[in-house]
Design a protein around this motif. Sequence first.
Motif, PDB file in Angstrom:
ATOM      1  N   LEU A 156       1.482  13.537   4.653  1.00 37.91           N
ATOM      2  CA  LEU A 156       2.914  13.481   4.919  1.00 37.91           C
ATOM      3  C   LEU A 156       3.319  12.096   5.407  1.00 37.91           C
ATOM      4  N   LYS A 157       2.537  11.542   6.308  1.00 37.92           N
ATOM      5  CA  LYS A 157       2.846  10.205   6.825  1.00 37.92           C
ATOM      6  C   LYS A 157       2.583   9.128   5.773  1.00 37.92           C
ATOM      7  N   ASP A 158       1.522   9.302   4.990  1.00 40.33           N
ATOM      8  CA  ASP A 158       1.211   8.315   3.951  1.00 40.33           C
ATOM      9  C   ASP A 158       2.223   8.312   2.819  1.00 40.33           C
ATOM     10  N   SER A 159       3.018   9.368   2.725  1.00 39.01           N
ATOM     11  CA  SER A 159       4.030   9.416   1.664  1.00 39.01           C
ATOM     12  C   SER A 159       5.044   8.283   1.792  1.00 39.01           C
ATOM     13  N   SER A 160       5.107   7.655   2.975  1.00 33.54           N
ATOM     14  CA  SER A 160       6.023   6.529   3.176  1.00 33.54           C
ATOM     15  C   SER A 160       5.672   5.355   2.265  1.00 33.54           C
ATOM     16  N   LEU A 161       4.420   5.300   1.795  1.00 31.82           N
ATOM     17  CA  LEU A 161       4.026   4.230   0.874  1.00 31.82           C
ATOM     18  C   LEU A 161       4.775   4.320  -0.455  1.00 31.82           C
ATOM     19  N   ALA A 162       5.279   5.497  -0.772  1.00 34.29           N
ATOM     20  CA  ALA A 162       6.021   5.662  -2.027  1.00 34.29           C
ATOM     21  C   ALA A 162       7.279   4.808  -2.056  1.00 34.29           C
ATOM     22  N   SER A 163       7.736   4.382  -0.887  1.00 36.76           N
ATOM     23  CA  SER A 163       8.917   3.521  -0.830  1.00 36.76           C
ATOM     24  C   SER A 163       8.663   2.196  -1.543  1.00 36.76           C
ATOM     25  N   LEU A 164       7.396   1.800  -1.644  1.00 33.34           N
ATOM     26  CA  LEU A 164       7.051   0.523  -2.266  1.00 33.34           C
ATOM     27  C   LEU A 164       7.129   0.572  -3.786  1.00 33.34           C
ATOM     28  N   VAL A 165       7.261   1.781  -4.336  1.00 31.47           N
ATOM     29  CA  VAL A 165       7.449   1.908  -5.788  1.00 31.47           C
ATOM     30  C   VAL A 165       8.798   2.557  -6.081  1.00 31.47           C
ATOM     31  N   THR A 166       9.730   2.337  -5.186  1.00 33.07           N
ATOM     32  CA  THR A 166      11.158   2.680  -5.334  1.00 33.07           C
ATOM     33  C   THR A 166      11.451   4.176  -5.308  1.00 33.07           C
TER      34      THR A 166
END
Length: 218
Positions: A156-166
């Motif tokens: 859940l916390k690692d899902s924030s990395l998805a922001s780097l692919v818009t």
Amino acid sequence: MLNFSLISDFVPFMLKATIVTLELSVVSIVLGLVAGLFIALMKISNVKPLEWMADFYIWIIRGTPMLVQLFLVYFGLPQIGIELSPFVSSVIALGMNAAAYIAEIYRGGIMSIPKGQIEAAQSLGMRYTGIMKLIVLPQAFRVSIPALGNQAVMMLKDSSLASLVTVSELMMVSQRYASTNYAFIEFYIAAALLYLVLTTIFTFILNKIELRLSVSEQ
């Protein structure tokens, strides 16, 4: 001077982004659970090529940053003609990354089952698939619940990395509004609180599942 009143106008958009984060996390967790089970079964099988493949996969995934894996899926696959949306790319990267860790959790749970139960089932004429389905996996899953819960919260916390692919999830939306309004502390604190709410809900649900399973075992 901090001004948290700025956030009030953007709360609906941040809540919408929170739903995207939740969807991304849940789908990735499901993918990780399913793929992790297959990898765990490959790892404990007596077929050496399958065991080597599982070991190699776990070695690669656990030995490289998830951000690199995400970029390989999103930016790399189009080079060989595979076009995926940012959301789908993120789900694949998150799910397959988690699968390596979940496979080891499953394997530990499976190995904790007493061999006497398996031998007793074999003496009754049960086949391998039946033994795994009816005896080993239900108990292994019960034993693995705490570790799987921790992995779900991490995803859940690692899902924030998805922001780097818009992907327009919580972190990306918070960053966008923070930059626009020059209110980084306010929006990032708001994002942190929303993540905290989600992780608390996840933990509560998983604790309930663990408690129910422990009661049913008694």
